[in-house]
Scaffold this motif. Structure first.
Motif, PDB file in Angstrom:
ATOM      1  N   LEU A 163       0.821  -1.260  -0.027  1.00 54.07           N
ATOM      2  CA  LEU A 163      -0.065  -0.098  -0.041  1.00 54.07           C
ATOM      3  C   LEU A 163       0.964   1.037   0.048  1.00 54.07           C
ATOM      4  CD1 LEU A 163      -2.921   0.593  -0.225  1.00 54.07           C
ATOM      5  CD2 LEU A 163      -3.036   0.798   2.437  1.00 54.07           C
ATOM      6  N   ALA A 164       1.896   1.281   0.680  1.00 55.46           N
ATOM      7  CA  ALA A 164       2.915   2.313   0.619  1.00 55.46           C
ATOM      8  C   ALA A 164       3.411   2.621  -0.766  1.00 55.46           C
ATOM      9  CB  ALA A 164       4.227   2.110   1.975  1.00 55.46           C
ATOM     10  N   LYS A 165       3.653   1.598  -1.495  1.00 59.05           N
ATOM     11  CA  LYS A 165       4.236   1.930  -2.785  1.00 59.05           C
ATOM     12  C   LYS A 165       3.038   2.319  -3.806  1.00 59.05           C
ATOM     13  CE  LYS A 165       8.212  -1.367  -2.790  1.00 59.05           C
ATOM     14  NZ  LYS A 165       8.753  -2.676  -3.770  1.00 59.05           N
ATOM     15  N   GLN A 166       1.694   1.808  -3.588  1.00 51.32           N
ATOM     16  CA  GLN A 166       0.619   2.487  -4.123  1.00 51.32           C
ATOM     17  C   GLN A 166       0.566   3.940  -4.026  1.00 51.32           C
ATOM     18  OE1 GLN A 166      -3.127   0.530  -3.297  1.00 51.32           O
ATOM     19  NE2 GLN A 166      -4.209   2.461  -3.380  1.00 51.32           N
ATOM     20  N   PHE A 167       1.117   4.436  -2.921  1.00 52.89           N
ATOM     21  CA  PHE A 167       0.986   5.878  -2.757  1.00 52.89           C
ATOM     22  C   PHE A 167       1.919   6.755  -2.992  1.00 52.89           C
ATOM     23  CE2 PHE A 167      -2.759   4.411  -0.179  1.00 52.89           C
ATOM     24  CZ  PHE A 167      -3.741   5.222  -0.269  1.00 52.89           C
ATOM     25  N   GLY A 168       3.040   6.151  -3.348  1.00 55.20           N
ATOM     26  CA  GLY A 168       4.291   6.850  -3.903  1.00 55.20           C
ATOM     27  C   GLY A 168       5.458   6.438  -3.314  1.00 55.20           C
ATOM     28  N   ALA A 169       5.556   5.521  -2.302  1.00 60.71           N
ATOM     29  CA  ALA A 169       7.001   5.040  -1.712  1.00 60.71           C
ATOM     30  C   ALA A 169       7.608   4.349  -2.777  1.00 60.71           C
ATOM     31  CB  ALA A 169       6.605   4.032  -0.490  1.00 60.71           C
ATOM     32  N   THR A 170       8.912   4.467  -3.065  1.00 59.06           N
ATOM     33  CA  THR A 170       9.804   3.880  -3.977  1.00 59.06           C
ATOM     34  C   THR A 170      10.359   2.562  -3.407  1.00 59.06           C
ATOM     35  OG1 THR A 170      11.673   5.041  -3.289  1.00 59.06           O
ATOM     36  CG2 THR A 170      10.387   5.671  -5.126  1.00 59.06           C
ATOM     37  N   HIS A 171      10.378   2.389  -1.988  1.00 56.56           N
ATOM     38  CA  HIS A 171      11.217   1.559  -1.181  1.00 56.56           C
ATOM     39  C   HIS A 171      10.638   1.193   0.055  1.00 56.56           C
ATOM     40  CE1 HIS A 171      14.225   2.906  -4.270  1.00 56.56           C
ATOM     41  NE2 HIS A 171      14.715   1.651  -4.148  1.00 56.56           N
ATOM     42  N   THR A 172      10.519  -0.128   0.595  1.00 50.23           N
ATOM     43  CA  THR A 172       9.889  -0.090   1.879  1.00 50.23           C
ATOM     44  C   THR A 172      11.020  -1.138   2.796  1.00 50.23           C
ATOM     45  OG1 THR A 172       8.955  -2.098   1.096  1.00 50.23           O
ATOM     46  CG2 THR A 172       7.521  -0.111   1.032  1.00 50.23           C
ATOM     47  N   ALA A 173      10.738  -0.893   3.923  1.00 52.07           N
ATOM     48  CA  ALA A 173      11.589  -1.583   4.857  1.00 52.07           C
ATOM     49  C   ALA A 173      10.958  -1.924   6.210  1.00 52.07           C
ATOM     50  CB  ALA A 173      12.900  -0.577   5.262  1.00 52.07           C
ATOM     51  N   THR A 174      11.537  -2.963   7.014  1.00 47.63           N
ATOM     52  CA  THR A 174      11.191  -3.269   8.227  1.00 47.63           C
ATOM     53  C   THR A 174      12.299  -2.319   9.057  1.00 47.63           C
ATOM     54  OG1 THR A 174      12.164  -5.345   8.475  1.00 47.63           O
ATOM     55  CG2 THR A 174       9.694  -5.228   7.683  1.00 47.63           C
ATOM     56  N   LEU A 175      11.860  -2.798  10.438  1.00 48.84           N
ATOM     57  CA  LEU A 175      13.104  -2.191  11.289  1.00 48.84           C
ATOM     58  C   LEU A 175      14.209  -2.863  11.338  1.00 48.84           C
ATOM     59  CD1 LEU A 175      10.967  -1.118  14.395  1.00 48.84           C
ATOM     60  CD2 LEU A 175      11.891   0.282  12.644  1.00 48.84           C
ATOM     61  N   ASP A 176      14.128  -4.374  10.830  1.00 52.41           N
ATOM     62  CA  ASP A 176      15.243  -5.166  11.106  1.00 52.41           C
ATOM     63  C   ASP A 176      16.202  -5.090   9.719  1.00 52.41           C
ATOM     64  OD1 ASP A 176      14.471  -6.559  13.365  1.00 52.41           O
ATOM     65  OD2 ASP A 176      13.138  -8.139  12.069  1.00 52.41           O
ATOM     66  N   ASP A 177      15.616  -4.484   8.529  1.00 53.88           N
ATOM     67  CA  ASP A 177      16.421  -4.469   7.224  1.00 53.88           C
ATOM     68  C   ASP A 177      16.476  -2.741   6.933  1.00 53.88           C
ATOM     69  OD1 ASP A 177      13.959  -3.791   6.639  1.00 53.88           O
ATOM     70  OD2 ASP A 177      14.090  -5.433   5.007  1.00 53.88           O
ATOM     71  N   LEU A 178      16.268  -1.865   8.036  1.00 51.29           N
ATOM     72  CA  LEU A 178      16.399  -0.553   7.978  1.00 51.29           C
ATOM     73  C   LEU A 178      17.918   0.019   7.564  1.00 51.29           C
ATOM     74  CD1 LEU A 178      15.056   2.066   7.682  1.00 51.29           C
ATOM     75  CD2 LEU A 178      15.121   2.223  10.364  1.00 51.29           C
ATOM     76  N   GLU A 179      18.738  -0.575   8.368  1.00 49.73           N
ATOM     77  CA  GLU A 179      20.057  -0.295   8.051  1.00 49.73           C
ATOM     78  C   GLU A 179      20.602  -0.675   6.653  1.00 49.73           C
ATOM     79  OE1 GLU A 179      22.339   2.077   9.628  1.00 49.73           O
ATOM     80  OE2 GLU A 179      20.709   2.489  10.567  1.00 49.73           O
ATOM     81  N   GLU A 180      20.183  -1.660   6.177  1.00 52.39           N
ATOM     82  CA  GLU A 180      20.540  -2.099   4.985  1.00 52.39           C
ATOM     83  C   GLU A 180      20.110  -1.491   4.094  1.00 52.39           C
ATOM     84  OE1 GLU A 180      20.046  -6.101   1.982  1.00 52.39           O
ATOM     85  OE2 GLU A 180      19.449  -6.071   4.143  1.00 52.39           O
ATOM     86  N   ALA A 181      18.838  -0.810   4.060  1.00 54.74           N
ATOM     87  CA  ALA A 181      18.024  -0.095   3.091  1.00 54.74           C
ATOM     88  C   ALA A 181      18.665   1.389   3.159  1.00 54.74           C
ATOM     89  CB  ALA A 181      16.610   0.212   3.571  1.00 54.74           C
TER      90      ALA A 181
END
Length: 362
Positions: free
Chosen positions: A221-239
């Motif tokens: 849903l976030a991508k539907q509204f314009g997010a180009t990427h998504t992340a959880t807290l666990d993979d946030l540093e990688e993103a």
């Protein structure tokens, strides 16, 4: 008599859904509005739990739209029959904040939320309105500054969201942060307001928009509204490493209302970047940062109350963006419900299953 959802005690998890509540008659500078649609927002839950202050018994709700039913003798600019958006922070126009062009900080009418009951239960028991409003009711009485005219072709359920969720989110990006074209943005929290922040960043021309939420079900849903990427807290540093070469984002929005989320936002903001606090947190949830880091990392922490909006200016802008197909309002609405479903709606919001539920009174 009219229907209204009443909170009798802070901490109650069930609201009293009544049909014997009336809004007081409007004074010379007030209007009475027949509510046609009202949103179910996390701030409503925060009022029920005591995170946000209230004076029970209180009619809950602050995000709504309807039709003007009565006007006082000294009311300018609106008349019976006008379609209006409810402004839960009316601006007096004469205080220092208003004169500085910061109507969202106006305190001119806030005290009335705790001292001026706007409803009667059963004809004689006084009741207050959440934030001085109380839109989970079929009728409300407000200062005339608390209503913003909206074009009649805007559906009421869309207009309701123009009263809180959209201005709070889109406004945070375009008014408070003033996101620059081509910039890198992260949004911590992909609920209803977070999705509006994402839309605002997209409208402002951000090149990279990272939506951060532990619930992966919200990522599409976030991508539907314009997010180009998504992340959880666990993979946030990688993103952060992949999208910013480890330097951090230009603007990071905290849209959760927790000190831990502000810390998360700070950690992924670049040196000299902006941390924008959008979520409404508890008074005893303190955020700590070392004086050394606050100075030498050069980051700016900004409050974004009501998205820094002047609704008289911004509601027409949001309507124009919607008409142009650049602002998706319908996609924010998870469910259209009836008044009788409000307690179920509160439970669904607790469970995180929905973005925005909208009560339709007709």
């Amino acid at each position: 008599m009219a229907r209204a959802a009443v909170l009798h005690a802070v901490g109650d998890t069930e609201l009293d859904l009544r049909d014997d509540v009336t809004a007081v008659d409007p004074g010379p500078d007030q209007v009475k509005v027949k509510i046609k649609a009202t949103g179910v927002c996390h701030s409503d839950l925060s009022t029920m739990s005591g995170v946000l202050p209230s004076v029970p018994p209180a009619v809950i709700g602050h995000e709504g739209a309807g039709v003007v039913a009565e006007v006082g003798d000294r009311v300018p600019g609106v008349q019976v029959g006008d379609h209006v958006v409810i402004n839960w922070t009316p601006d007096c126009g004469t205080c220092p904040e208003c004169l500085r062009g910061e109507p969202y900080l106006c305190m001119g009418f806030i005290g009335a939320a705790f001292s001026d009951p706007r409803f009667r239960i059963g004809g004689d028991t006084p009741a207050f309105g959440m934030a001085g409003v109380g839109t989970w009711a079929e009728e409300v009485t407000l200062p005339y500054q608390g209503v913003i005219k909206v074009a009649e072709d805007v559906p009421f359920e869309y207009a309701a969201l123009l009263g809180c969720g959209i201005p709070t989110g889109v406004g945070a990006a375009v008014n408070t942060a003033k996101v620059r074209p081509g910039s890198k943005v992260a949004v911590v929290g992909a609920g209803g307001v977070g999705l509006s922040v994402i839309q605002g960043a997209r409208i402002a021309g951000a090149a990279t928009i990272l939506a951060v939420d532990p619930n992966e079900a919200k990522h599409p849903l976030a991508k539907q509204f314009g997010a180009t990427h998504t992340a959880t807290l666990d993979d946030l540093e990688e993103a952060k490493g992949l999208l910013t070469l480890g330097q951090g984002f230009d603007y990071v929005f905290e849209v959760v209302g927790k000190s831990a989320a502000i810390t998360t936002a700070w950690g992924i903001t670049r040196r000299g970047g902006d941390v924008i606090v959008v979520g409404a947190g508890a008074a005893d949830d303190n955020w700590e940062m070392s004086a050394f880091s606050l100075l030498f990392e050069g980051k700016n922490v900004k409050s974004s109350l009501y998205g820094g909006c002047d609704l008289k200016r911004d509601v027409p802008m949001f309507v124009d963006l919607w008409r142009a197909g650049r602002l998706d309002i319908d996609g924010l609405i998870s469910r259209r419900i009836r008044f009788e479903d409000l307690n179920d709606a509160v439970r669904a919001l607790h469970q995180g299953d929905v973005i925005r539920q909208v009560v339709l009174f007709d």
